[in-house]
Each structure stands twice: as structure tokens, then as C-alpha cells.
Design an enzyme around this catalytic site. Sequence first.
Site, mmCIF file in Angstrom:
data_model
loop_
_atom_site.group_PDB
_atom_site.id
_atom_site.type_symbol
_atom_site.label_atom_id
_atom_site.label_comp_id
_atom_site.label_asym_id
_atom_site.label_seq_id
_atom_site.Cartn_x
_atom_site.Cartn_y
_atom_site.Cartn_z
ATOM 1 C CB SER A 1 -0.976 -0.054 1.177
ATOM 2 O OG SER A 1 -1.974 0.918 1.051
ATOM 3 C CG ASP B 1 -6.030 -2.889 -4.351
ATOM 4 O OD1 ASP B 1 -6.576 -2.024 -3.640
ATOM 5 O OD2 ASP B 1 -4.804 -2.932 -4.552
ATOM 6 C CG HIS C 1 -5.639 -2.160 -0.536
ATOM 7 N ND1 HIS C 1 -4.749 -1.757 -1.498
ATOM 8 C CD2 HIS C 1 -5.227 -1.560 0.607
ATOM 9 C CE1 HIS C 1 -3.855 -0.946 -0.979
ATOM 10 N NE2 HIS C 1 -4.127 -0.813 0.314
#
Length: 381
Positions: free
Chosen positions: A167, A321, A351
Amino acid sequence: MLRMVMLTRVIQEGLPGKRHQGPAEAGVFQGMIFEKLRLCSMPQFVRFVHDLMPLKKYPDLEIKDLRFGTIPVRLYQPKASSNTLRPGILFYHGGGAVLGSLRTYHDICCHLSKETDSVVLAVEYRRLPKHSFPVPVKDCMAVTVLFLKSLNMYGVDPARVVVCGDSIGGGLATLICQNLVDNSDLPKIRAQVLIYAALQALDFRTPSYGQNMNVPLLSLSFAFYCWSAYLNISPSWKSTVLKGAHLPVEVWEKYRKWLGAENLQERFKKRGYRQIPLGPLNEAAYLETNLVLDVQNSPLIADDEVVSRLPEACIVSCEYDLLRDHSLLYKKRLEDLGVPVTWHHMEDGFHGVFNTLDMGFLYFPCSTRILNAVVHFIEGL
């Protein structure tokens, strides 16, 4: 997919009227209540909850909490002696500078150290609410430089240093590589491992944003909250930014060669993709948000001259995601410029799934496949 449905149902039942929230966002929602009551900030509440989590023990590893300057780090080393220098992994955690900590990424770092026989250094960069951009970048740069200067102290092979993150941590890992590309005084970064990385802050209109805006664990609402807080931009610009009206047409034309949906394979545009027309420029929004054009916020738009000299990459993307297209677009940029890329796309991934690695009934097999892919890549360096 069944686990995804169960996860969503659990959160929905726990938060009446709040649909499509994952466990992280459930904590965020509760933290926002405390923030409105002026009891504590939302990030402080979430970290308090995370700090209550027990840590698993790994008897095969030596784990030390240190400080590089004033920045907390955690060092993971296999206890077994080695006749050769080990790979070194600099790990920058995710969480949008709101969530995430050394504690919440402890198991991931332990697995990486143990299964790759590597020395892992995890960085606890400063985060919201007290610290926004560019503090996390500066902290990660400072720790990285100090580590590269002291590899012999930790038995690390200077030819096998890897930066890794998920991320926002993946974005930080990319920035580290780009910022050090001209530095001849330090050992070269051997490779970059980017797990569903956040790589650009300009565009919220790529297909994955529309397809996955309500998927746990990262909704569009929470992503925009992190974006605006990290960049110190008023969240009131949300509708303007989502229409792309915060940047002039000439900017969109300039970066279309890298950001345009035509750079994505057709299969990634089939699932309910609807192109969002560009809104007319809001000059006031542009004046406040144009720092998104800084490559320190959007490494995906760095110059070809920089990107072409980056080390080889292992990129992990997830189908469900919000930020999926960041990985796909950066993969294409690297490949177009001759940088070797090992790509793993998780068709059942979302995610934050990597963090379910040791979460019992919330565990998703996809997290193990991500770990295995990363381990195999590092072992092959």
C-alpha cells in the site's frame, strides 16, 4: 469469495447503517466517533486497539526494537549462524499513514525473515494525525541511508538489499529507489517488492476505482480520507477530485501516456467499467491540490530517465483492490523502459489481504500465495 461475503456481513452487522466496511474501517468509524467527542484522534484510537493485540513468538528469530536516530525500527534476524552474508530487507508498512505499525506487521516481517533467511528492518515512520507529507518519506529515507551505511554490522550482503512495502509502504519503497538512483556513495538497492502499492495521487477515475469502491478493506471513502489527510488537503474537494476537475486538461494530456485506461489490458476493464468524463477545471481546487504532481507523492509519473534505471521489481496486484491499476500501470512503465518485472496478480485478492496471514478465521489463502511469491522472488536474487 465466500470468506469475503462473510467478512462484509460481520462488519455490516457490527456497524448498523455502515455498509461495505472492513475491520480496519470499523476501527476507523469508531475512532471517528471518539474524535468528534474530542476524546482522542481517530488514528490514536485505532493504534490503541492494535497495540492490545498479542504478538506471536518466533523462537528461531532474534527480534530487537531499536532507534535509527529518533525513528523507531524493529530488526529481525535468524538466530542460526550463517557462513555467508544474508539478504537485507527494508520493510515499509502500509495503512495510509493512518493505520499500520510495527506491531500490526510483526508476523509478516517474521515470516519474511524466517523464510528467506534474511535480515529484516521494519520502519516505524511518523504518521497522522501529527505528521503528514513529507515526514513519512523523510523518515524512511533517513532509516534507509543509515541501514545501507551499516550493513556489515548486521551481516547483510550489500549486493542483496531489497526494499519492500505494501500500500503506501509500497509507494515509499518505490520513492526510496527513485531517490537513491543517482547516489554512488551507498550500496545499490538490488530489487523492489511492491505489494498493491499506492503509486499515484492524481487520478481517482481509473477502472479499479469504479469497480472496487465498496470492497473491503479499502473503500473509496476511506482512501480519500487518507489522501486528503496525508496531503493536508480539505476533504471538501472530494467531488471535484473524483471528477478530475482539480487538474487542468493539459496536465491530464501530459500524463495520459502513463495513466490512461488504454494502458490497461482489456480484461481489467470488463467488470462494470464506466469512463467518468473529465469535469471543468476548478482553479481553486488546483491551487490547493497541485502537490499531487510532486513525484514524491506520485512516483508513477517520475521521468523516464529515472524509472529506466530502477532495480528489478516484484509487483503484486489484487483484482478486488481500489488501487489495482496503480500496480498495472507501473508494471507497464517499468517494462516499457526495460526494467525486469516479476508480476503476480491475485484474482481473488483485495487490498489489505496480506495482513490476514495469521488472523485465524479471517485468514485468506491469498495472503499465503503473496508471501510465497515474495519469498521465491527474494530467494532467486
